[in-house]
Design an enzyme around this catalytic site. Structure first.
Site, PDB file in Angstrom:
ATOM      1  N   CYS A 248       0.872  -1.178   0.000  1.00 27.59           N
ATOM      2  CA  CYS A 248       0.000   0.000   0.000  1.00 27.59           C
ATOM      3  C   CYS A 248       0.904   1.221   0.000  1.00 27.59           C
ATOM      4  O   CYS A 248       1.749   1.367  -0.870  1.00 27.59           O
ATOM      5  CB  CYS A 248      -0.981  -0.021   1.160  1.00 27.59           C
ATOM      6  SG  CYS A 248      -0.222  -0.071   2.792  1.00 27.59           S
TER       7      CYS A 248
ATOM      8  N   ARG B  80      -2.185  -0.920   5.528  1.00 23.55           N
ATOM      9  CA  ARG B  80      -3.382  -1.400   4.843  1.00 23.55           C
ATOM     10  C   ARG B  80      -3.097  -2.739   4.161  1.00 23.55           C
ATOM     11  O   ARG B  80      -3.962  -3.607   4.077  1.00 23.55           O
ATOM     12  CB  ARG B  80      -3.861  -0.364   3.807  1.00 23.55           C
ATOM     13  CG  ARG B  80      -4.528   0.845   4.420  1.00 23.55           C
ATOM     14  CD  ARG B  80      -4.884   1.874   3.367  1.00 23.55           C
ATOM     15  NE  ARG B  80      -3.720   2.609   2.886  1.00 23.55           N
ATOM     16  CZ  ARG B  80      -3.756   3.517   1.908  1.00 23.55           C
ATOM     17  NH1 ARG B  80      -4.891   3.773   1.289  1.00 23.55           N
ATOM     18  NH2 ARG B  80      -2.661   4.150   1.548  1.00 23.55           N
TER      19      ARG B  80
END
Lengths: 107, 280
Positions: B233, B238
């Site tokens: 990410c 994430r």
């Protein structure tokens, strides 16, 4: 008033009505406003930014005063708030840089 | 591996707040949420100041992890239940980190802090202290951690999953939409990467989607279960969430998290960058 902006992390920065220092409204599209219920601010709501297709884009937690803010690309956006007392949403179209006010009511 | 092995529900968590051998840990980038009210008995880990090296851009090392967990009162045989804000991003990062250093009994609270709050479950601002332990970590398991050279080699060879939002993937934005956009790196994504935003793996209340929904999501996006996969990410948290979905919930065998992610890749000289919506 001092405001911390996290630029090297991904977590949600503190949400305030006042813009953090260093934000150039001539360049950035800012969607900002308040979550309310019966006219009173709702803090601790999970405020989600959804794009024109309804896809999730970002989420912040509203401040004690109900404030939230997003930095977005041009387009039509839905701002949806979730709270243990209820949910609500509104849409906003942001064509260019500047502060675009958004008000969300939960019930 | 089943969902029950790696996730606990909010109901289970509330019933097990005082259970011996179960340690709840809130992980956030900003621990002011914890300080204002946390799951009763939970200790906190500050992702930024406690899990990252204070000088170099890297994790705390093995000795640092041992010292951290010992100080938090976490023992090697404790069942650790991690949760946090931001849909468990940093909790998922910490989960990956616990696995990296060889802690077996670790789980995520499904839905994290959000689900807990939306359910109206109890929070406590009381200070929590646990007796210091003598925690012993293993060497990093690099079978789940990708570094930049293998990411470059993975272009057109392995599944590369970019879990950022579509606007970050295409290069329109350099950070998630709740953060300012001024950044040093170039915009775009690693060539051949497939964009499956992390959020597609989660329900609105922060819980993970079912295994069937997740399998369909990733296979429809073009991720080949037979190939090795690297998720990335912007800073690696994430993608820890997606790593959790692919490796822990779906049981894909070879999945790595590239924690250098776009802040590293997008700053490298001489590597290929693709912009726009990608080939998928």
């Amino acid at each position: 008033m001092t405001t911390t902006v996290t630029s090297d992390g991904c977590g949600a920065p503190e949400q305030t009505a006042e813009l953090p220092a260093g934000i150039d409204l001539a360049k950035e599209i800012v969607l900002g406003g308040k979550v309310t219920a019966d006219g009173a601010p709702v803090g601790g709501a999970y405020v989600r930014l959804l794009d024109a297709s309804g896809e999730f884009t970002a989420e912040v937690v509203s401040s004690a005063d109900g404030d939230f803010r997003f930095f977005a690309a041009p387009g039509r956006w839905t701002v949806r708030a979730l709270h243990r007392t209820g949910n609500g949403e509104t849409t906003v179209t942001a064509d260019g840089p500047g502060l675009h006010p958004v008000a969300v009511t939960v019930e | 591996m089943s969902r029950e092995d790696v996730l606990v529900t909010a109901e289970w968590a509330e019933e097990n707040l005082g259970t011996a051998g179960v340690v709840f840990v809130e992980v956030d980038e900003d621990t002011s949420a914890y300080d204002g009210g946390h799951i009763p008995g939970a200790v906190k880990i500050d992702w930024r100041t406690e899990l990252q090296d204070p000088v170099r851009r890297d994790f705390v090392d093995r000795a640092g992890f041992e010292k951290l967990l010992s100080g938090k009162g976490i023992a090697n045989d404790d069942r650790v239940v991690l949760y946090g804000g931001n849909n468990n991003w940093f909790a998922a990062y910490a989960y990956w980190y616990f696995k990296l250093y060889g802690h077996d009994k670790v789980q995520l609270l499904d839905g994290g802090r959000k689900k807990w709050e939306l359910d109206g479950r109890p929070l406590s601002a009381d200070a929590v202290t646990r007796e210091e332990t003598s925690y012993s970590a293993k060497e990093q398991d690099t079978a789940i951690r990708a570094f930049r050279d293998e990411v470059v080699e993975a272009i057109n060879a392995k599944n590369l999953v970019d879990v950022r939002s579509p606007d970050e993937f295409s290069g329109k934005l350099l950070a998630p939409a709740h953060l300012p956009q001024e950044q040093a790196q170039r915009g775009g994504h690693i060539p051949s990467a497939i964009n499956v935003p992390w959020s597609k793996a989660a329900n609105e209340d922060g819980t993970f989607k079912s295994a069937d929904e997740l399998r369909e999501l990733y296979s429809d996006a073009g991720i080949d279960e037979g190939k090795a996969t690297i998720a990335y990410c912007r800073i690696g948290e994430r993608s820890s969430h997606t790593w959790f979905a692919l490796h822990e919930l779906l049981g894909y065998s070879d999945v790595k998290n590239y924690d250098g992610s776009w802040t590293e890749y997008g700053s490298l000289v001489g590597v290929p960058v693709e912009t726009g919506p990608g080939t998928q």
